[in-house]
Design a protein around this motif. Structure first.
Motif, PDB file in Angstrom:
ATOM      1  N   THR A 388     -27.921  16.708  16.525  1.00 39.36           N
ATOM      2  CA  THR A 388     -27.488  17.390  17.711  1.00 39.36           C
ATOM      3  C   THR A 388     -28.153  16.758  18.721  1.00 39.36           C
ATOM      4  O   THR A 388     -29.371  16.384  18.442  1.00 39.36           O
ATOM      5  N   HIS A 447     -23.523   9.469  18.941  1.00 36.00           N
ATOM      6  CA  HIS A 447     -23.188  11.093  18.967  1.00 36.00           C
ATOM      7  C   HIS A 447     -21.922  11.030  19.740  1.00 36.00           C
ATOM      8  O   HIS A 447     -21.784  10.499  21.014  1.00 36.00           O
ATOM      9  N   ASP A 449     -19.649  14.136  21.325  1.00 32.84           N
ATOM     10  CA  ASP A 449     -19.180  15.593  21.804  1.00 32.84           C
ATOM     11  C   ASP A 449     -17.702  15.812  21.500  1.00 32.84           C
ATOM     12  O   ASP A 449     -17.215  15.176  22.497  1.00 32.84           O
TER      13      ASP A 449
END
Ligand code: PNW
Length: 480
Positions: A388, A447, A449
């Protein structure tokens, strides 16, 4: 090599001079734009759109939207400093019906992608088949000229060779390395026997026919790629480092059956030009099935420039009762074996144990067993973690850095032991569509999103960048 400025205190693993470092992705897992610019549907579009097939009904319709954001993604690769980038071409983008009319916009997309990679100083490695079979080859549309049947029929292997020739003629002047198939085990057995992957079939006979036709497709594609003057040609297998739960005869026999299904069905024809000896009568089905034509094994066993190996975890098996009535399913998937997990180590979010030395053992075992073993590339290795974005805007994926450090050290140990391993691609550049597991598993060093499609390089990305920089500096020092 020291790692003083990196996010962890551990030193970088020592790698052989000249060893190449890269990153990998696959078309259906990142591209999105599933119905744009003339792309035809694939079996993964159909499968992911069928209720109940993927976690939460996830599809690759948008995925990472790489089709529109490829420039940004190549920027990430350039900054990372990788030598090589492995991506796959979506067959239905070039040939919407699998065979026949060519989609010029599909060719244009991969032209742009390849040219941008070269401009960024990154060598392209192309996977021709990472599971997205044109749907028209599985079940023909009204306009379709193909007969359908997918990998169960030989015509699909012939269509694959045409597609390979088209790609090689168009891109061959700029592609460093070609991988015909990614993990044919998964296409044949997870797709046609277990039914967990597209096309979602649970057929013994269909899976065996698919296994053979995938190998024939590989052989025909190698021939087409060679004819087009392609540089390096190989195939990627997910070979398993297998153990038996006990020394008892039943578990040892189970181990033999698993070795055949997971490894030897692929390595024997590809590297030795024969199917594995079938002490179990069901294996005769694969080796002597009606799908086998004279000359097939010579075709399949043609010399390769390299073998790609994908590795994530070791597997331990124990004997188990058969469940299926269909004798051919007992060959293809229900082989009287079940997996157990005796590993008292950390597990990734896939539930996979982290055992880096199993990779050294796998590579040394291949080297010991196959006198004709070509140079090896680790074409995928990586870990899924609960990543996260922290309040500081970063992703602190220390567990992934440890995983990659230890697996690169394991590769290096195999090289020291005499195995010819040329390079390594981390799976994956981006978080992406993890097949039946949907978007729940994050393998990326960047990462994503999925609401905003924002890319955030994780700590592992910065770590990998440091490793690559240090490795290049060291290679320059040691090369006269
Ligand atoms: C490999 N299974 O996949 C693939 O080549 C990648 O596309 C994938 O993202 C990666 O490993 C991580 O999983 C597999 O369920 C995916 O048996 C699933 C299975 C096997 C391999």
């Amino acid at each position: 090599m020291s790692n003083a400025s990196g996010p962890t205190a551990r030193p970088f693993p020592e790698l052989p001079a000249g060893f190449r470092l890269g990153a990998a992705t696959a078309a259906y897992q990142i591209e999105g734009a599933h119905d744009q610019d003339g792309r035809g549907p694939s079996i993964w579009d159909t499968f992911s759109h069928t209720p109940g097939r993927t976690l939460g009904g996830a599809t690759g319709d948008t995925a990472c939207d790489h089709y529109h954001r490829y420039r940004e993604d190549i920027g990430l690769l350039r900054e990372l400093g990788v030598d090589d980038y492995r991506f796959s071409i979506a067959w239905p983008r070039l040939l919407p019906e699998g065979t026949g009319p060519v989609n010029a916009k599909g060719l244009d997309f991969y032209d742009r992608l390849i040219d941008e990679l070269l401009a960024a100083g990154v060598a392209p490695t192309v996977t021709l088949y990472h599971w997205d079979l044109p749907q028209a080859l599985e079940t023909p549309s009204d306009s379709g000229s193909a007969a359908g049947g997918g990998w169960r029929v030989r015509e699909t292997a012939e269509a694959f060779a045409e597609y390979a020739a088209l790609a090689a003629e168009r891109f061959g002047d700029r592609v460093e390395r070609w991988i015909t198939l990614n993990e044919p085990y998964c296409s044949a057995f997870v797709g046609h026997a277990e039914g967990r992957h597209a096309p979602g079939a649970e057929e013994g006979r269909g899976a065996l026919a698919a296994a053979h036709h995938l190998l024939v497709a590989h052989g025909l594609a190698v021939r087409a790629l060679r004819a087009a003057g392609a540089r390096e040609i190989g195939i990627t297998l997910n070979l398993d480092r297998l153990h038996a739960a006990t020394d008892g005869p039943e578990d040892q026999a189970a181990l033999r059956r698993a070795e055949v299904l997971h490894n030897e069905v692929w390595t024997e024809p590809l590297l030795s030009g024969r199917y594995p000896a079938h002490e179990d009568e069901t294996w005769a089905g694969l080796a002597a099935g009606p799908w086998r034509l004279p000359g097939d094994l010579e075709l399949i066993g043609a010399p390769l420039d390299f073998l790609g190996v994908n590795f994530y975890r070791p597997v331990t098996v124990t004997a188990a009762p058969h469940r299926a009535a269909d004798p051919e399913l007992r060959t293809a998937v229900d082989i009287g074996v079940t997996e157990v997990d005796p590993y008292g180590t950390r597990h990734t979010t896939m539930g996979w144990p982290v055992v880096p030395e199993a990779l050294t053992e796998l590579l040394c075992g291949l080297h010991a067993r196959h006198p004709r073993l070509p140079p090896i590339w680790i074409t995928e290795n990586g870990s899924a973690e609960t990543d996260t974005v922290a309040p500081d805007g970063r992703v602190h994926d220390t567990a992934r850095i440890d995983y990659l450090t230890d697996h690169l050290a394991a590769v290096s140990a195999a090289v020291t032991a005499g195995v010819d391993v040329r390079g390594y691609y981390v799976w994956s550049l981006l978080d992406n569509f993890e097949w039946a597991r949907g978007y729940g598993q994050r393998f990326g060093i960047v990462h994503v999103d999925y609401d905003t499609l924002t890319r955030t390089p994780k700590d592992s990305y910065h770590w990998y960048r440091g490793l690559i920089t240090a490795h290049h500096a060291r290679t320059e020092e040691t090369t006269p």
